[in-house]
Design an enzyme around this catalytic site. Structure first.
Site, PDB file in Angstrom:
ATOM      1  N   HIS A 131       0.829  -1.204   0.000  1.00 28.14           N
ATOM      2  CA  HIS A 131       0.000   0.000   0.000  1.00 28.14           C
ATOM      3  C   HIS A 131       0.862   1.252   0.000  1.00 28.14           C
ATOM      4  O   HIS A 131       1.896   1.315   0.675  1.00 28.14           O
ATOM      5  CB  HIS A 131      -0.970   0.002   1.186  1.00 28.14           C
ATOM      6  CG  HIS A 131      -2.123  -0.926   0.993  1.00 28.14           C
ATOM      7  ND1 HIS A 131      -2.960  -1.300   2.017  1.00 28.14           N
ATOM      8  CD2 HIS A 131      -2.604  -1.548  -0.124  1.00 28.14           C
ATOM      9  CE1 HIS A 131      -3.892  -2.122   1.549  1.00 28.14           C
ATOM     10  NE2 HIS A 131      -3.699  -2.281   0.260  1.00 28.14           N
ATOM     11  N   ASP A 160       0.799   4.130   1.333  1.00 27.05           N
ATOM     12  CA  ASP A 160       1.161   4.837   2.563  1.00 27.05           C
ATOM     13  C   ASP A 160       2.233   4.105   3.365  1.00 27.05           C
ATOM     14  O   ASP A 160       2.689   4.611   4.394  1.00 27.05           O
ATOM     15  CB  ASP A 160      -0.077   5.113   3.428  1.00 27.05           C
ATOM     16  CG  ASP A 160      -0.861   3.865   3.799  1.00 27.05           C
ATOM     17  OD1 ASP A 160      -0.723   2.835   3.124  1.00 27.05           O
ATOM     18  OD2 ASP A 160      -1.638   3.920   4.778  1.00 27.05           O
ATOM     19  N   ASP A 217      -0.058  -3.154   8.732  1.00 20.85           N
ATOM     20  CA  ASP A 217      -1.505  -3.028   8.928  1.00 20.85           C
ATOM     21  C   ASP A 217      -2.155  -4.371   9.235  1.00 20.85           C
ATOM     22  O   ASP A 217      -3.351  -4.559   9.013  1.00 20.85           O
ATOM     23  CB  ASP A 217      -2.161  -2.403   7.697  1.00 20.85           C
ATOM     24  CG  ASP A 217      -1.837  -0.928   7.549  1.00 20.85           C
ATOM     25  OD1 ASP A 217      -1.123  -0.383   8.408  1.00 20.85           O
ATOM     26  OD2 ASP A 217      -2.284  -0.320   6.562  1.00 20.85           O
ATOM     27  N   HIS A 224      -0.177   2.341  12.132  1.00 20.83           N
ATOM     28  CA  HIS A 224      -1.025   3.531  12.274  1.00 20.83           C
ATOM     29  C   HIS A 224      -1.376   3.773  13.741  1.00 20.83           C
ATOM     30  O   HIS A 224      -1.424   2.833  14.543  1.00 20.83           O
ATOM     31  CB  HIS A 224      -2.336   3.374  11.493  1.00 20.83           C
ATOM     32  CG  HIS A 224      -2.166   3.305  10.016  1.00 20.83           C
ATOM     33  ND1 HIS A 224      -2.162   4.423   9.226  1.00 20.83           N
ATOM     34  CD2 HIS A 224      -1.983   2.255   9.184  1.00 20.83           C
ATOM     35  CE1 HIS A 224      -1.999   4.070   7.956  1.00 20.83           C
ATOM     36  NE2 HIS A 224      -1.886   2.741   7.912  1.00 20.83           N
TER      37      HIS A 224
END
Length: 269
Positions: A56, A58, A150, A188
């Site tokens: 991904h 990010d 994640d 995150h």
């Protein structure tokens, strides 16, 4: 071994994984190369490797810029070999862009002279998701830390973008086999929302109250949890508990996980 988190966007973490004796570091999940390099300069370390947990943008968006910075892209396209870190390896799974070293489950590599990194395939959020368990070979008594991208968050897990509930259960179960004192470094800052959801699922669990307090007292929570903690307060790692089965109306682990994710996706607390 020392880990320094770098907030590269509103809630996105990159990291410096530092081998203290050599002052060498790996940059983990680089999105903003300039921000990561600024922290490396402040810490007085040289970046010698890149590590990416999944493809991904990010988490991998800085990989190309790391090798070919924007200001030099025109020169690069004209055939001049230029880069910020011209000889560093970039480790990642099969879909990670600009990687130089493909890693798979069970793969191993080193950072500096003392940091050993073991790769754990954890497909679900993405098919190429890899968690990286880093340990300091000079300190055998410590269990190190795991960069979970994640897949695993403090009190939560990632969405099932490219996999199934059964795969997420298998991936979290694999992480649960790491030593309980392994520190969790996730992708995150989602802890406040995760603990609010967890309290609706398992309200009588005192460990969730500890996580709530941790989230209230710390703007940055990454690195403040361990695998052992997650097994106590993360509802996605507690599928066999009666309260969680009751909250989901399911019994089989895959079905419990699927319903939990559905409930979390729609949670607005």
């Amino acid at each position: 071994m020392r880990v320094v988190p770098v907030l590269v966007s509103a809630d996105n973490y990159a990291y410096l994984l530092i081998d203290e004796p050599t002052r060498k570091a790996a940059a983990v999940d680089v999105l903003d190369v300039e921000k990561v390099q600024a922290v490396a300069d402040k810490e007085g370390v040289s970046i010698v490797a890149g590590i990416t947990t999944h493809h991904h943008q990010d988490h991998s968006g800085g990989n190309k810029a790391c090798l070919f910075p924007t200001s030099l892209m025109l020169l690069a396209t004209n055939g001049l070999n230029v880069s910020t870190y011209p000889s560093i390896p970039v480790y990642g799974g099969f879909d990670v862009p600009s990687k130089t070293h493909l890693v798979e489950d069970g793969g191993e590599f080193t950072v500096g002279d003392n940091i050993h990194v073991r790769c754990l395939a954890t497909p679900c959020h993405t098919k190429d998701s890899i968690c990286f368990h880093a340990t300091d070979t000079s300190i055998k008594s410590q269990s190190g830390g795991v960069f979970t991208g994640d897949t695993l968050f403090l009190g939560g897990c990632g969405r099932f973008f490219e996999g199934t509930a059964e795969q997420m259960h298998a991936s979290l179960s694999k992480l649960a086999t790491l030593p309980d004192d392994t520190v969790v470094y996730n992708g995150h800052e989602y802890t406040a929302g995760n603990v609010a959801f967890a309290k609706t699922i398992e309200p009588e669990n005192p460990a969730i109250d500890r996580l709530f307090k941790l989230a209230q007292e710390n703007k940055v929570t990454t690195g403040l949890s361990t695998i052992g903690d997650e097994k106590e307060w993360n509802v996605f790692m507690r599928l066999d508990k009666v309260a969680i089965k009751q909250a989901t109306g399911a019994e089989e682990p895959g079905a419990v996980m699927n319903k939990l994710r559905e409930l979390k996706n729609n949670f607005r607390g």
